[in-house]
Design a protein around this motif. Structure first.
Motif, PDB file in Angstrom:
ATOM      1  N   PHE A  61       0.837  -1.201   0.000  1.00 10.60           N
ATOM      2  CA  PHE A  61       0.000   0.000   0.000  1.00 10.60           C
ATOM      3  C   PHE A  61       0.874   1.253   0.000  1.00 10.60           C
ATOM      4  CE2 PHE A  61      -2.412   3.298   2.274  1.00 10.60           C
ATOM      5  CZ  PHE A  61      -3.466   3.428   1.377  1.00 10.60           C
ATOM      6  N   ALA A  62       1.914   1.269   0.826  1.00  8.57           N
ATOM      7  CA  ALA A  62       2.813   2.415   0.878  1.00  8.57           C
ATOM      8  C   ALA A  62       3.527   2.602  -0.456  1.00  8.57           C
ATOM      9  CB  ALA A  62       3.819   2.237   2.007  1.00  8.57           C
ATOM     10  N   HIS A  63       3.932   1.503  -1.074  1.00 11.98           N
ATOM     11  CA  HIS A  63       4.607   1.590  -2.366  1.00 11.98           C
ATOM     12  C   HIS A  63       3.663   2.156  -3.433  1.00 11.98           C
ATOM     13  CE1 HIS A  63       7.450   0.670  -5.509  1.00 11.98           C
ATOM     14  NE2 HIS A  63       6.539  -0.050  -6.152  1.00 11.98           N
ATOM     15  N   ALA A  64       2.420   1.683  -3.441  1.00 10.11           N
ATOM     16  CA  ALA A  64       1.436   2.203  -4.403  1.00 10.11           C
ATOM     17  C   ALA A  64       1.173   3.680  -4.161  1.00 10.11           C
ATOM     18  CB  ALA A  64       0.142   1.399  -4.309  1.00 10.11           C
ATOM     19  N   TRP A  65       1.101   4.069  -2.897  1.00 12.25           N
ATOM     20  CA  TRP A  65       0.878   5.484  -2.569  1.00 12.25           C
ATOM     21  C   TRP A  65       2.046   6.321  -3.070  1.00 12.25           C
ATOM     22  CZ3 TRP A  65      -2.793   8.667  -0.889  1.00 12.25           C
ATOM     23  CH2 TRP A  65      -2.406   9.914  -0.409  1.00 12.25           C
ATOM     24  N   ASN A  66       3.265   5.890  -2.820  1.00 11.04           N
ATOM     25  CA  ASN A  66       4.433   6.652  -3.241  1.00 11.04           C
ATOM     26  C   ASN A  66       4.510   6.766  -4.765  1.00 11.04           C
ATOM     27  OD1 ASN A  66       5.263   7.157  -0.655  1.00 11.04           O
ATOM     28  ND2 ASN A  66       6.572   5.348  -0.548  1.00 11.04           N
ATOM     29  N   LYS A  67       4.169   5.691  -5.482  1.00 13.17           N
ATOM     30  CA  LYS A  67       4.172   5.754  -6.942  1.00 13.17           C
ATOM     31  C   LYS A  67       3.135   6.755  -7.446  1.00 13.17           C
ATOM     32  CE  LYS A  67       4.470   2.185  -9.679  1.00 13.17           C
ATOM     33  NZ  LYS A  67       4.252   0.836 -10.256  1.00 13.17           N
ATOM     34  N   ALA A  68       1.968   6.759  -6.834  1.00 15.21           N
ATOM     35  CA  ALA A  68       0.914   7.678  -7.255  1.00 15.21           C
ATOM     36  C   ALA A  68       1.320   9.131  -7.008  1.00 15.21           C
ATOM     37  CB  ALA A  68      -0.389   7.367  -6.515  1.00 15.21           C
ATOM     38  N   VAL A  69       1.941   9.384  -5.877  1.00 13.56           N
ATOM     39  CA  VAL A  69       2.396  10.747  -5.576  1.00 13.56           C
ATOM     40  C   VAL A  69       3.498  11.161  -6.543  1.00 13.56           C
ATOM     41  CG1 VAL A  69       3.573  12.164  -3.833  1.00 13.56           C
ATOM     42  CG2 VAL A  69       1.680  10.691  -3.164  1.00 13.56           C
ATOM     43  N   ASP A  70       4.416  10.258  -6.843  1.00 14.03           N
ATOM     44  CA  ASP A  70       5.489  10.572  -7.790  1.00 14.03           C
ATOM     45  C   ASP A  70       4.937  10.885  -9.180  1.00 14.03           C
ATOM     46  OD1 ASP A  70       7.389  10.293  -5.848  1.00 14.03           O
ATOM     47  OD2 ASP A  70       7.945   8.240  -6.411  1.00 14.03           O
ATOM     48  N   ARG A  71       3.949  10.111  -9.615  1.00 19.39           N
ATOM     49  CA  ARG A  71       3.350  10.364 -10.927  1.00 19.39           C
ATOM     50  C   ARG A  71       2.588  11.680 -10.951  1.00 19.39           C
ATOM     51  NH1 ARG A  71       0.364   5.024 -11.696  1.00 19.39           N
ATOM     52  NH2 ARG A  71       2.101   3.614 -11.467  1.00 19.39           N
ATOM     53  N   THR A  72       1.924  11.989  -9.872  1.00 18.57           N
ATOM     54  CA  THR A  72       1.106  13.207  -9.828  1.00 18.57           C
ATOM     55  C   THR A  72       1.967  14.453  -9.720  1.00 18.57           C
ATOM     56  OG1 THR A  72      -0.621  11.953  -8.715  1.00 18.57           O
ATOM     57  CG2 THR A  72      -0.782  14.338  -8.610  1.00 18.57           C
ATOM     58  N   LEU A  73       2.949  14.433  -8.839  1.00 18.59           N
ATOM     59  CA  LEU A  73       3.744  15.630  -8.584  1.00 18.59           C
ATOM     60  C   LEU A  73       5.054  15.665  -9.368  1.00 18.59           C
ATOM     61  CD1 LEU A  73       3.236  15.957  -4.741  1.00 18.59           C
ATOM     62  CD2 LEU A  73       2.017  17.129  -6.553  1.00 18.59           C
ATOM     63  N   GLY A  74       5.325  14.648 -10.158  1.00 18.61           N
ATOM     64  CA  GLY A  74       6.567  14.605 -10.929  1.00 18.61           C
ATOM     65  C   GLY A  74       6.755  15.807 -11.841  1.00 18.61           C
ATOM     66  N   PRO A  75       5.758  16.182 -12.660  1.00 19.54           N
ATOM     67  CA  PRO A  75       5.932  17.343 -13.534  1.00 19.54           C
ATOM     68  C   PRO A  75       6.154  18.649 -12.772  1.00 19.54           C
ATOM     69  CG  PRO A  75       4.073  16.014 -14.262  1.00 19.54           C
ATOM     70  CD  PRO A  75       4.523  15.452 -12.963  1.00 19.54           C
ATOM     71  N   VAL A  76       5.533  18.784 -11.627  1.00 21.79           N
ATOM     72  CA  VAL A  76       5.723  19.998 -10.801  1.00 21.79           C
ATOM     73  C   VAL A  76       7.164  20.066 -10.307  1.00 21.79           C
ATOM     74  CG1 VAL A  76       5.000  21.188  -8.711  1.00 21.79           C
ATOM     75  CG2 VAL A  76       3.309  20.029 -10.124  1.00 21.79           C
ATOM     76  N   ILE A  77       7.680  18.940  -9.863  1.00 22.58           N
ATOM     77  CA  ILE A  77       9.061  18.914  -9.357  1.00 22.58           C
ATOM     78  C   ILE A  77      10.045  19.204 -10.501  1.00 22.58           C
ATOM     79  CG2 ILE A  77      10.817  17.395  -8.373  1.00 22.58           C
ATOM     80  CD1 ILE A  77       8.514  16.023  -6.839  1.00 22.58           C
ATOM     81  N   VAL A  78       9.798  18.646 -11.672  1.00 24.82           N
ATOM     82  CA  VAL A  78      10.674  18.910 -12.812  1.00 24.82           C
ATOM     83  C   VAL A  78      10.633  20.393 -13.178  1.00 24.82           C
ATOM     84  CG1 VAL A  78      10.978  18.460 -15.285  1.00 24.82           C
ATOM     85  CG2 VAL A  78      10.545  16.578 -13.705  1.00 24.82           C
ATOM     86  N   ALA A  79       9.446  21.007 -13.182  1.00 26.19           N
ATOM     87  CA  ALA A  79       9.319  22.422 -13.530  1.00 26.19           C
ATOM     88  C   ALA A  79      10.038  23.304 -12.511  1.00 26.19           C
ATOM     89  CB  ALA A  79       7.849  22.809 -13.624  1.00 26.19           C
ATOM     90  N   LEU A  80       9.885  22.997 -11.231  1.00 26.92           N
ATOM     91  CA  LEU A  80      10.564  23.800 -10.206  1.00 26.92           C
ATOM     92  C   LEU A  80      12.070  23.602 -10.247  1.00 26.92           C
ATOM     93  CD1 LEU A  80       8.130  23.389  -7.179  1.00 26.92           C
ATOM     94  CD2 LEU A  80       8.450  25.395  -8.616  1.00 26.92           C
TER      95      LEU A  80
END
Length: 85
Positions: A61-80
């Motif tokens: 569950f924690a791994h799935a949560w972390n993957k979902a957060v990475d996919r969602t916030l990945g473009p924001v982190i790249v832009a910043l």
């Protein structure tokens, strides 16, 4: 000894406080009675619904949560990161 006027004011404040306290408590009792009358009756036997992640270990569950957060916030982190933040 305090003056008669001060005694009258203290007596009035004490009696007013007691009177308002009784009124507030009676109102609350009426409200709680009304709420309890409107509550649906609970069934004697009810069934618990197991949580969605009950069959999976918590690490999955924690791994799935972390993957979902990475996919969602990945473009924001790249832009910043590209702006030097």
């Amino acid at each position: 000894m305090i003056s008669v006027l001060a005694q009258e004011r203290l007596l009035g404040a004490a009696l007013g406080g007691i009177f308002m306290g009784v009124i507030v408590l009676e109102q609350r009792k009426g409200i709680y009675a009304l709420i309890s009358e409107n509550q649906p009756q609970k069934k004697a036997g009810y069934e618990l619904i197991p949580p969605l992640y009950a069959n999976k270990p918590p690490s999955d569950f924690a791994h799935a949560w972390n993957k979902a957060v990475d996919r969602t916030l990945g473009p924001v982190i790249v832009a910043l990161s590209s702006r030097g933040w």
